[in-house]
Design an enzyme around this catalytic site. Structure first.
Site, PDB file in Angstrom:
ATOM      1  N   GLU A   3       0.898  -1.172   0.000  1.00  0.00           N
ATOM      2  CA  GLU A   3       0.000   0.000   0.000  1.00  0.00           C
ATOM      3  C   GLU A   3       0.922   1.203   0.000  1.00  0.00           C
ATOM      4  O   GLU A   3       1.547   1.512   1.009  1.00  0.00           O
ATOM      5  CB  GLU A   3      -0.870  -0.009   1.267  1.00  0.00           C
ATOM      6  CG  GLU A   3      -1.728  -1.236   1.438  1.00  0.00           C
ATOM      7  CD  GLU A   3      -2.874  -1.278   0.442  1.00  0.00           C
ATOM      8  OE1 GLU A   3      -3.185  -0.242  -0.162  1.00  0.00           O
ATOM      9  OE2 GLU A   3      -3.443  -2.365   0.248  1.00  0.00           O
ATOM     10  N   GLU A  50       4.146  12.758  -5.076  1.00  0.00           N
ATOM     11  CA  GLU A  50       3.488  12.865  -3.771  1.00  0.00           C
ATOM     12  C   GLU A  50       4.290  13.785  -2.851  1.00  0.00           C
ATOM     13  O   GLU A  50       5.483  13.568  -2.639  1.00  0.00           O
ATOM     14  CB  GLU A  50       3.387  11.476  -3.121  1.00  0.00           C
ATOM     15  CG  GLU A  50       2.680  11.516  -1.788  1.00  0.00           C
ATOM     16  CD  GLU A  50       2.676  10.170  -1.077  1.00  0.00           C
ATOM     17  OE1 GLU A  50       3.759   9.561  -0.904  1.00  0.00           O
ATOM     18  OE2 GLU A  50       1.589   9.717  -0.682  1.00  0.00           O
ATOM     19  N   CYS A  81      -2.359   9.144   2.934  1.00  0.00           N
ATOM     20  CA  CYS A  81      -2.000   8.578   1.623  1.00  0.00           C
ATOM     21  C   CYS A  81      -3.071   8.827   0.577  1.00  0.00           C
ATOM     22  O   CYS A  81      -2.759   9.096  -0.579  1.00  0.00           O
ATOM     23  CB  CYS A  81      -1.740   7.086   1.757  1.00  0.00           C
ATOM     24  SG  CYS A  81      -3.131   6.174   2.468  1.00  0.00           S
TER      25      CYS A  81
HETATM   26  P1  NAD Z   1       8.757   4.664   4.282  1.00  0.00           P
HETATM   27  O1  NAD Z   1       8.635   3.846   3.063  1.00  0.00           O
HETATM   28  O2  NAD Z   1       9.927   5.543   4.435  1.00  0.00           O
HETATM   29  O3  NAD Z   1       8.745   3.734   5.580  1.00  0.00           O
HETATM   30  C1  NAD Z   1       7.700   2.837   5.838  1.00  0.00           C
HETATM   31  C2  NAD Z   1       8.214   1.703   6.693  1.00  0.00           C
HETATM   32  O4  NAD Z   1       9.149   0.951   5.939  1.00  0.00           O
HETATM   33  C3  NAD Z   1       8.934   2.144   7.963  1.00  0.00           C
HETATM   34  O5  NAD Z   1       8.589   1.278   9.020  1.00  0.00           O
HETATM   35  C4  NAD Z   1      10.398   1.978   7.607  1.00  0.00           C
HETATM   36  O6  NAD Z   1      11.217   1.724   8.717  1.00  0.00           O
HETATM   37  C5  NAD Z   1      10.334   0.759   6.696  1.00  0.00           C
HETATM   38  N1  NAD Z   1      11.453   0.632   5.759  1.00  0.00           N
HETATM   39  C6  NAD Z   1      12.188   1.619   5.197  1.00  0.00           C
HETATM   40  N2  NAD Z   1      13.129   1.083   4.395  1.00  0.00           N
HETATM   41  C7  NAD Z   1      12.978  -0.258   4.428  1.00  0.00           C
HETATM   42  C8  NAD Z   1      13.638  -1.353   3.799  1.00  0.00           C
HETATM   43  N3  NAD Z   1      14.657  -1.175   2.971  1.00  0.00           N
HETATM   44  N4  NAD Z   1      13.206  -2.601   4.051  1.00  0.00           N
HETATM   45  C9  NAD Z   1      12.161  -2.812   4.887  1.00  0.00           C
HETATM   46  N5  NAD Z   1      11.508  -1.818   5.525  1.00  0.00           N
HETATM   47  C10 NAD Z   1      11.906  -0.548   5.297  1.00  0.00           C
HETATM   48  O7  NAD Z   1       7.395   5.489   4.372  1.00  0.00           O
HETATM   49  P2  NAD Z   1       6.998   6.587   5.442  1.00  0.00           P
HETATM   50  O8  NAD Z   1       7.692   7.853   5.121  1.00  0.00           O
HETATM   51  O9  NAD Z   1       7.109   5.994   6.804  1.00  0.00           O
HETATM   52  O10 NAD Z   1       5.421   6.740   5.155  1.00  0.00           O
HETATM   53  C11 NAD Z   1       4.856   7.641   4.269  1.00  0.00           C
HETATM   54  C12 NAD Z   1       4.446   6.944   2.995  1.00  0.00           C
HETATM   55  O11 NAD Z   1       3.508   5.903   3.265  1.00  0.00           O
HETATM   56  C13 NAD Z   1       3.733   7.882   2.030  1.00  0.00           C
HETATM   57  O12 NAD Z   1       4.222   7.652   0.743  1.00  0.00           O
HETATM   58  C14 NAD Z   1       2.277   7.441   2.128  1.00  0.00           C
HETATM   59  O13 NAD Z   1       1.494   7.716   0.984  1.00  0.00           O
HETATM   60  C15 NAD Z   1       2.425   5.983   2.351  1.00  0.00           C
HETATM   61  N6  NAD Z   1       1.197   5.428   2.925  1.00  0.00           N
HETATM   62  C16 NAD Z   1       0.403   4.635   2.138  1.00  0.00           C
HETATM   63  C17 NAD Z   1      -0.798   4.138   2.646  1.00  0.00           C
HETATM   64  C18 NAD Z   1      -1.710   3.294   1.791  1.00  0.00           C
HETATM   65  O14 NAD Z   1      -2.602   2.659   2.344  1.00  0.00           O
HETATM   66  N7  NAD Z   1      -1.512   3.237   0.500  1.00  0.00           N
HETATM   67  C19 NAD Z   1      -1.163   4.414   3.966  1.00  0.00           C
HETATM   68  C20 NAD Z   1      -0.326   5.215   4.737  1.00  0.00           C
HETATM   69  C21 NAD Z   1       0.859   5.710   4.206  1.00  0.00           C
END
Ligand code: NAD
Length: 497
Positions: free
Chosen positions: A266, A397, A299
């Protein structure tokens, strides 16, 4: 034109680690795993305030958690949906008994509005467990016969699932994603976001109190490129359920491909908010102004306002009036509607988008600056008129309180503009014509289309994105199916009972 927004300065003291009473260790195999490596968690309400230090997991911690999840899997997966459901229902009860505490923790850690957490979102989190317990209880195994060949489809729990969530709405997402996996009969290892891990600390305490068998529900804290990367690469993991940015989604997808592990993602969004001239303009303008909720860190926010030409000026007038009702302030204060951004790095990122847009010829119609009179991490609700549709501010975004404004002349042009980014998470359509709503909704490239509403969720509906917004679907039966291996059992003529 600018909106006039009251600003509520922040002066109330933030809770200390002692006052929050948080257990900030990993929760693995039914025990608390202490570690000396820790990271600081600060409050976006006042960045100098350290709320807690949380354990920082690494590959060894992940190994221990996956081993615990594997050991617990045979027993948990063999239990009936009702037996598993009783644990989920109990966890839901415990969440509801701790509404105030969870709401406060999420509020000071993420900046989410205390009022909405307290009144709605924590209950929705509890509902996630009750809902999935019930979905699993009610699922049937389809059976049919074709030319004397009978088929029965059975769902077998897939195995330990890795669940990774972002910092926006972590409690909601942790409960939503683990609920589907646990109800399906999988055991889980949850990796909370390093920028906002504290509500998952409360969740761990409630999981312990709910009496889950050890190893069914494990939580490993830490950084994405350390604990997160080790978790998704672990050979003991059978499913990966990720919510986060598109960039990370691609990295994890590559890893899931190497291990051939089914993966739902997601991801980000850049959803259109389309306003046709035949709509209730006040309702549309008010809802458009709600796209600044949670400081735009949602999101599925409709961040691209697409408005039909004849009403464009009138719409803007009403929109500015609606934005003027927003109150920037401390998210603990009931009047506040716009809270701070999560982190200084994120604020700088949001600011960078707006600065580059302006350098590239876009016009600021509203906001476009930090709200320093409120605090360090607040940003004004901002509206940008892009120079053209290919600009970064339209195509990427921002994940902050920044919307774009574009005008369209025909229904066809509205759809073309709406479908012109790489994303496809959601879309919003305001029109009074049911025929038009259906016609347009069917042509929009989006996992969810809201007509004359926004953010309304029916948990039975599939939720997910197209293109850069993700892979797979969560929600209802789709969530259980993802965490199951579907097996066809086939036999000739008489059905062996
Ligand atoms: P992010 O991708 O930076 O981090 C998300 C999670 O992934 C964190 O727990 C982080 O520690 C982990 N992570 C980072 N690198 C990783 C790797 N290499 N391997 C495994 N895990 C890793 O995202 P963010 O900045 O925390 O969140 C914001 C983003 O989330 C926005 O783009 C938003 O649109 C999206 N989002 C999507 C939805 C949806 O339902 N589509 C819902 C909420 C947020």
């Amino acid at each position: 034109m600018t909106g006039q927004r009251a600003a509520l300065p922040t002066h109330r003291a933030l809770p200390t680690a002692e006052e929050l009473r948080l257990r900030t260790d990993h929760y693995v195999g039914g025990r608390w795993l202490v570690a000396s490596q820790r990271f600081e968690v600060r409050s976006p309400i006042k960045w100098s305030h350290v709320l807690a230090t949380v354990v920082r997991g690494d590959a060894a911690t992940v190994d221990a958690a996956v081993a615990a999840a594997r050991a617990a899997f045979p027993d948990w997966s063999r239990r009936t949906p009702d037996e598993r459901g009783k644990h989920l229902d109990r966890l839901a009860d415990l969440i509801e008994a701790e509404v105030e505490r969870i709401a406060l923790v999420e509020c000071v850690d993420v900046g989410m509005l205390y009022r909405s957490m307290r009144e709605r979102l924590v209950y929705r989190a509890a509902m996630n467990y009750r809902f999935y317990a019930q979905v699993a209880r009610q699922l049937e195994e389809p059976v049919w016969s074709t030319n004397g060949l009978w088929t029965r489809v059975v769902r077998q729990p897939a195995g330990p699932a890795a669940i990774i969530i972002p910092w926006n709405a972590p409690f909601m997402l942790a409960t939503w994603k683990t609920a589907a996996a646990l109800a399906a009969g999988c055991t889980v290892v949850l990796k909370p976001p390093e920028w906002a891990p504290l509500s998952c600390c409360v969740l761990a305490e409630l999981v312990e109190a709910a009496g889950f068998p050890p190893g069914v529900f494990n939580i490993v804290h830490g950084y994405g490129d350390e604990a997160g990367a080790a978790l998704v690469a672990h050979p003991g993991i059978r499913r990966i359920s990720f919510t986060g940015s598109t960039e990370t989604g691609r990295l994890i997808g590559a890893q899931a491909g190497r291990n051939l592990v089914p993966y739902t993602a997601e991801l980000g969004g850049k959803s259109p908010f389309i306003v046709f001239a035949d709509t209730d303009l006040d309702a549309a303008a008010r809802m458009a102004a709600n796209q600044y909720d949670d400081a735009g860190q949602i999101c599925f926010a409709g961040t691209r306002l697409l408005v039909e030409e004849p009403i464009a000026e009138l719409f803007l007038e009403r929109f500015y009036q609606a934005v003027a009702r927003h109150v920037l302030g401390d998210p603990r204060v009931p009047e506040t509607t716009i809270a701070p951004l999560i982190h200084p790095e994120h604020l700088a990122r949001v600011e960078g988008f707006v600065e580059r847009a302006v350098r590239d010829g876009a016009r600021i119609l509203l906001g476009g600056r930090r709200a320093v009179e409120v605090g360090d991490l607040w940003y004004e609700p901002t509206l940008v008129a892009p120079r053209h549709n290919e600009q970064e501010i339209v195509q990427s975004e921002v994940f902050g309180p920044v919307l774009t404004f574009q005008v369209f002349r025909t229904e066809h042009e509205a759809i073309e503009l709406a479908n012109s980014t790489a994303y496809g998470l959601a879309a919003v359509v305001y029109t009074s014509s049911a025929e038009r709503a259906d016609r347009v909704a069917r042509q929009l490239r989006a996992g969810t289309v809201w007509v004359n509403t926004w953010a309304a969720r029916d948990l039975q509906a599939p939720f997910g994105g197209i293109g850069a917004s993700g892979l797979g679907r969560e929600g209802g039966q789709w969530g259980i199916d993802f965490h199951s291996d579907l097996k066809a059992i086939q036999w000739r003529e008489e059905c062996p009972r």
